[in-house]
Design an enzyme around this catalytic site. Sequence first.
Site, PDB file in Angstrom:
ATOM      1  CB  SER A  84      -0.932   0.022   1.218  1.00 49.72           C
ATOM      2  OG  SER A  84      -0.201   0.164   2.421  1.00 49.72           O
ATOM      3  CE  LYS A 123      -2.828   2.243   4.878  1.00 43.61           C
ATOM      4  NZ  LYS A 123      -2.678   1.366   3.693  1.00 43.61           N
TER       5      LYS A 123
END
Length: 231
Positions: A84, A123
């Site tokens: 990701s 993230k």
Amino acid sequence: MSSVREDRTIKSRPKEELVRKSVPSNKRRKKKKLSKEEFEKRKKKKRKENIIEIIKFMFPIVIFAVFVFFFILNTSPHMVDGDSMKPTLLNGDRVIVRRTKEPKRYEVITFKPPVKSEFQYVKRIIGMPGDLVWTEGNDLFINHQAESLPKASELSAANELPDGTIKINVSEESLDQMSQLKKIPKGHYFVLGDNRNNSSDSRAFGLVDGQAIEGVVSFRFAPFDHIGWIK
């Protein structure tokens, strides 16, 4: 009749030299020629001794570095699992996370997600506390430069949007949360994965509470060909 004592004088002989002078010889001793097996054995032994010396030298330095990283700098190691955050972080990368309570915009963080998961997420922070937010359809707009929300008639016109506005397509769940807000609340963050096509982030679950943030990913220490600071 008197006796006469005869004195006998005994001359002492010179002491013999006990040290023999070495006789110079033109012949030098020939060095023993080592076999290939003996040469390799000595080479391995020397290499082993060198490695041991290096370990003895490096061990205190490594211990000190570990102490600095984990106690003074308040950090912890992690391994990245997934894609990701490509291309910034790759699957299997090992990173150092620096614990902090006040992450900055665009820093990469680790946190406990607001969804059921056994693992922490990694993230990048896109939206900070105080950023203006508004929605239109399934689109979320975030702006940290504008002082007020744009007029309703301007929401659809991209050329009329304030400079620095980020447009993001979000899920219904995230939309329900964000549509109630005019600004990102204090202590909350909007995060995205760098690999937008393969990332579960604030587009799916909404804002991240600052209390759930562990820290900032600051350094990658493995694999060795990718060692360096994370930006």
